[in-house]
Design a protein around this motif. Structure first.
Motif, PDB file in Angstrom:
ATOM      1  N   VAL A 293       0.788  -1.168   0.037  1.00  0.00           N
ATOM      2  CA  VAL A 293       0.016   0.083   0.022  1.00  0.00           C
ATOM      3  C   VAL A 293       0.851   1.232   0.103  1.00  0.00           C
ATOM      4  CG1 VAL A 293      -1.882   1.189   1.283  1.00  0.00           C
ATOM      5  CG2 VAL A 293      -1.567  -1.067   1.362  1.00  0.00           C
ATOM      6  N   VAL A 294       0.697   1.937  -0.970  1.00  0.00           N
ATOM      7  CA  VAL A 294       1.502   3.376  -1.129  1.00  0.00           C
ATOM      8  C   VAL A 294       0.636   4.403  -0.772  1.00  0.00           C
ATOM      9  CG1 VAL A 294       2.889   4.789  -2.713  1.00  0.00           C
ATOM     10  CG2 VAL A 294       3.024   2.179  -3.084  1.00  0.00           C
ATOM     11  N   LEU A 295       1.377   5.050   0.298  1.00  0.00           N
ATOM     12  CA  LEU A 295       0.422   6.274   0.803  1.00  0.00           C
ATOM     13  C   LEU A 295       0.802   7.637   0.424  1.00  0.00           C
ATOM     14  CD1 LEU A 295       0.221   5.300   4.890  1.00  0.00           C
ATOM     15  CD2 LEU A 295      -1.139   4.420   2.967  1.00  0.00           C
ATOM     16  N   GLY A 296       0.161   8.356  -0.358  1.00  0.00           N
ATOM     17  CA  GLY A 296       0.305   9.822  -0.724  1.00  0.00           C
ATOM     18  C   GLY A 296      -0.363  10.867   0.300  1.00  0.00           C
ATOM     19  N   ARG A 297       0.360  11.406   1.052  1.00  0.00           N
ATOM     20  CA  ARG A 297      -0.399  12.504   2.001  1.00  0.00           C
ATOM     21  C   ARG A 297      -1.172  13.375   1.384  1.00  0.00           C
ATOM     22  NH1 ARG A 297       4.392  16.228   4.723  1.00  0.00           N
ATOM     23  NH2 ARG A 297       5.465  16.852   2.777  1.00  0.00           N
ATOM     24  N   ARG A 298      -1.068  13.766  -0.085  1.00  0.00           N
ATOM     25  CA  ARG A 298      -1.781  14.513  -0.800  1.00  0.00           C
ATOM     26  C   ARG A 298      -2.602  13.768  -1.998  1.00  0.00           C
ATOM     27  NH1 ARG A 298       1.206  19.666  -2.570  1.00  0.00           N
ATOM     28  NH2 ARG A 298       3.153  18.304  -2.956  1.00  0.00           N
ATOM     29  N   GLY A 299      -3.201  14.358  -2.832  1.00  0.00           N
ATOM     30  CA  GLY A 299      -3.875  13.905  -3.753  1.00  0.00           C
ATOM     31  C   GLY A 299      -3.103  13.244  -4.994  1.00  0.00           C
ATOM     32  N   PRO A 300      -3.800  12.560  -6.042  1.00  0.00           N
ATOM     33  CA  PRO A 300      -3.178  12.195  -7.131  1.00  0.00           C
ATOM     34  C   PRO A 300      -2.528  13.165  -8.028  1.00  0.00           C
ATOM     35  CG  PRO A 300      -5.462  11.749  -7.446  1.00  0.00           C
ATOM     36  CD  PRO A 300      -5.267  12.336  -6.152  1.00  0.00           C
ATOM     37  N   GLY A 301      -3.049  14.402  -7.964  1.00  0.00           N
ATOM     38  CA  GLY A 301      -2.635  15.425  -8.848  1.00  0.00           C
ATOM     39  C   GLY A 301      -1.108  16.126  -8.356  1.00  0.00           C
ATOM     40  N   GLN A 302      -1.044  15.657  -7.018  1.00  0.00           N
ATOM     41  CA  GLN A 302       0.259  16.285  -6.328  1.00  0.00           C
ATOM     42  C   GLN A 302       1.237  15.214  -6.218  1.00  0.00           C
ATOM     43  OE1 GLN A 302      -3.139  17.024  -4.911  1.00  0.00           O
ATOM     44  NE2 GLN A 302      -2.945  18.671  -6.079  1.00  0.00           N
ATOM     45  N   ALA A 303       1.169  13.924  -6.650  1.00  0.00           N
ATOM     46  CA  ALA A 303       2.042  12.820  -6.460  1.00  0.00           C
ATOM     47  C   ALA A 303       3.352  13.200  -7.125  1.00  0.00           C
ATOM     48  CB  ALA A 303       1.607  11.606  -7.261  1.00  0.00           C
ATOM     49  N   ALA A 304       4.442  13.090  -6.550  1.00  0.00           N
ATOM     50  CA  ALA A 304       5.901  13.405  -7.148  1.00  0.00           C
ATOM     51  C   ALA A 304       6.558  12.370  -7.982  1.00  0.00           C
ATOM     52  CB  ALA A 304       6.738  13.446  -5.731  1.00  0.00           C
ATOM     53  N   TYR A 305       5.723  11.180  -8.154  1.00  0.00           N
ATOM     54  CA  TYR A 305       6.384  10.124  -8.973  1.00  0.00           C
ATOM     55  C   TYR A 305       6.296  10.714 -10.497  1.00  0.00           C
ATOM     56  CZ  TYR A 305       1.422   8.797  -8.834  1.00  0.00           C
ATOM     57  OH  TYR A 305       0.123   8.732  -9.027  1.00  0.00           O
ATOM     58  N   THR A 306       7.121  10.141 -11.459  1.00  0.00           N
ATOM     59  CA  THR A 306       6.983  10.404 -12.832  1.00  0.00           C
ATOM     60  C   THR A 306       6.392   9.488 -13.699  1.00  0.00           C
ATOM     61  OG1 THR A 306       9.293   9.310 -13.159  1.00  0.00           O
ATOM     62  CG2 THR A 306       9.176  11.497 -12.673  1.00  0.00           C
TER      63      THR A 306
END
Ligand SMILES: Cc1cc2nc3c(=O)[nH]c(=O)nc-3n(C[C@H](O)[C@H](O)[C@H](O)COP(=O)(O)OP(=O)(O)OC[C@H]3O[C@@H](n4cnc5c(N)ncnc54)[C@H](O)[C@@H]3O)c2cc1C
Ligand SMILES: NC(=O)c1ccc[n+]([C@@H]2O[C@H](COP(=O)([O-])OP(=O)(O)OC[C@H]3O[C@@H](n4cnc5c(N)ncnc54)[C@H](OP(=O)(O)O)[C@@H]3O)[C@@H](O)[C@H]2O)c1
Ligand code: SF4
Ligand code: SF4
Length: 499
Positions: A293-306
């Motif tokens: 499970v990969v947790l992003g503290r913000r939404g999908p629009g702010q993800a840092a992955y490329t």
């Protein structure tokens, strides 16, 4: 049929310099360079000469008609990038590298580190001046994160290590491995024997997760986990115990988080024959998790992955990628515009969004769950991790890897900015310590792929050579031979690989 640029591109721009028809963009100096994930070949003007493929250090450029499966999309993306662009754009101003005026003594430069920033700096100094370079690394193996960070299944990317290794064999380069600056030799030692010192020491410390329980056995930062699967000399084989791990949580939404999730979730047999440490492969085979499970503290629009790394995750053999359903995530994905290449949330338009029961054992099969707007609050367990309390509920998990970024650490005798974890500088020049320079992650902070260090190194080398031309570099009292003697006599550890 034109060429196309694929996943492993690290945007170092080596191909641009060799393209005879200026059809690879964005180029340094153009608006998207520095933010684009990969460069693009214009299929309308490419003359199929193959020079870019020969120049690429990570094997990213391929004839478009040979791309199959998930890679086929790279040719389409290239064509789309150029759809509204001029087929004959202006050539960017060529970069004229700085050189030294005749009669200027060739500088002797110590470079601390052997990662990409160090190697690009050495390349630049060797090319632009008759510089002599001393390269020093605390580890017994050269390469920095190219060797001990890049994921073992990124075989093409790791290939760049070969061109860096060739540099260390250059006749004007001397390399001392297993020598730590600050412990085995001091900054004053380097200054006493060199005209200039360049620190390319990276940013190796983890950003602290800072929640209760983060130190429980079974919870560790990605800095350690990555070191473990990459056979780092300081990561013991038994560092990670995967026995009984059914579900793992990876905190963070950057490319390191995706690397960790991928290596935990994929069928371990597919990693055999890559550079993965034997102990890591054994541990994954004996008991890796079924669900990550990969947790992003913000939404999908702010993800840092490329995009290329997410694309690879979507096509990971034998692994389902899903997005955990939540009202915020559903709303963010509904707003996303797949036609807008800058809309990061739209990258997930083809990934199923499903309710996930984090309180029960994972379903059969392997899967990666992306859970957005969700941050850990506490890591719980008696003696080792058994669950993670988050802002949106509890997750039953037996392993937590915190991939929330790296951080630079202070260097003896140099100023340090605690807020950014970097050494303050002006175009690489450490003004508080004349003759001292920084490059790479310790200069810019821990972001950017391998290629980003090339432009960064050009800037630092330019500053150094400007100072050499202006007679601003102090003259060292000690010789190169004195320094070698000092290192041989003073370094308590074996000089593995020293020349
Ligand atoms: C896990 C991970 C995976 C990555 N994967 C990719 C990828 O697939 N593609 C991509 O393009 N980019 C990738 N990157 C980014 C890339 O690795 C960095 O951009 C790059 O390595 C930074 O270069 P650097 O030279 O500044 O630091 P580093 O590569 O960290 O090199 C620093 C060197 O300095 C040495 N050193 C430190 N302190 C001392 C001292 N006191 N004395 C002597 N030596 C010292 C270290 O041992 C090390 O060798 C990845 C990064 C991470 C963290
Ligand atoms: N090409 C490749 O394959 C590859 C592979 C690995 C790394 N790299 C590069 O190496 C660089 C470093 O990568 P990285 O993944 O370490 O860093 P990164 O890209 O900066 O991502 C860090 C992530 O951690 C999150 N985060 C930070 N603090 C947090 C906290 N306290 N709690 C929860 N989440 C937190 C950030 O979220 P916020 O945005 O909300 O702060 C962000 O999603 C990047 O430039 C990356 O692209 C490239
Ligand atoms: S194949 Fe030749 S013309 Fe085409 S992008 Fe590569 S270098 Fe340029
Ligand atoms: S890695 Fe460098 S040479 Fe290879 S395609 Fe990307 S920018 Fe071009």
């Amino acid at each position: 049929m034109a060429y196309a640029i694929t996943q492993t591109c690290c945007t170092d721009a080596s191909c641009i310099a060799v393209c005879p028809v200026n059809c690879i963009h964005p180029a340094p100096g153009e608006p998207d360079f520095g933010t684009t994930d990969v460069l693009y070949v214009d299929p309308r003007t490419c003359i199929d000469c193959g020079a870019c493929a020969d120049a690429c250090p990570v094997d990213a450029v391929k004839p478009a008609d040979t791309l199959t499966g998930p890679d086929a999309v790279y040719a389409e993306r290239g064509a789309r990038y150029y759809a509204d662009r001029d087929p004959n754009p202006a050539w960017t101003e060529p970069r004229i590298p700085r050189s030294l005026p005749p009669g200027t003594p060739a500088p002797r430069v110590a470079i601390v580190g052997t990662g990409p920033a160090a190697c690009y700096t050495a390349q630049e100094l060797l090319r632009c001046a008759d510089a002599e370079v001393t390269m020093i690394d605390r580890l017994p193996v050269a390469g920095g994160l190219v060797r001990f960070g890049v994921a073992p299944d990124h075989v093409g990317t790791r290939g760049i290590g070969e061109s860096f290794a060739a540099l260390l064999r250059h006749p004007r380069v001397r390399t001392h491995l297993g020598v730590e600056v600050g412990t085995d030799v001091t900054h004053a030692d380097l200054v006493r024997h060199h005209h200039a010192v360049v620190y390319a020491v990276g940013a190796a410390a983890p950003r602290p997760l800072g929640v209760p329980g983060a130190d429980l056995p079974g919870s560790l930062p990605a800095t350690r986990f990555v070191a473990w699967y990459n056979d780092h000399p300081e990561a013991p084989a038994n560092l990670v115990d995967l026995t009984g791990v059914r579900r793992a949580v990876v905190v963070g939404n950057g490319n390191v988080a995706l690397d960790v999730a991928r290596l935990l979730a994929v069928d371990p047999d597919s990693l055999a024959g890559t550079g993965i440490a034997a102990h890591a492969l054994d541990a994954l085979r004996a008991g890796g998790p079924r669900e990550v499970v990969v947790l992003g503290r913000r939404g999908p629009g702010q993800a840092a992955y490329t995009w290329p790394e997410l694309h690879a995750l979507k096509h990971l053999p034998g692994v389902r990628l899903v997005v955990a359903d939540s009202p915020e995530t559903r709303a963010a994905l509904a707003r996303a515009d797949p036609a807008d290449p800058t809309d990061h949330a739209a990258l997930l338009h083809d990934v199923p969004i499903e309710p996930v029961d984090f309180g029960s054992a994972p379903p059969p099969g392997r899967r990666i769950v992306l859970s957005f707007s969700c941050a850990p609050v506490e890591v719980r367990g008696l003696g080792r991790v058994s669950s993670v309390r988050t802002t949106t509920g509890d997750i039953d998990a037996q392993l937590l890897v915190s991939a929330i970024g790296y951080r630079g650490t202070p260097l003896p005798d140099l100023p340090f900015d605690e807020a950014t974890g970097t050494v303050p500088h002006d175009r690489g020049r450490v003004e508080a310590a004349p003759g001292t320079y920084v490059v790479g992650w310790i200069k810019r902070g821990p972001s950017g792929g391998i290629g980003a260090n090339r432009l960064c190194a050009q800037e630092t080398a330019d500053s150094l050579l400007t100072d050499a031309s202006a007679g601003r570099l102090p003259t060292p009292p000690g010789s190169a031979r004195d320094f070698r003697r000092l290192v041989r006599g003073g370094a308590p550890r074996p000089m593995a690989g020293a020349r």
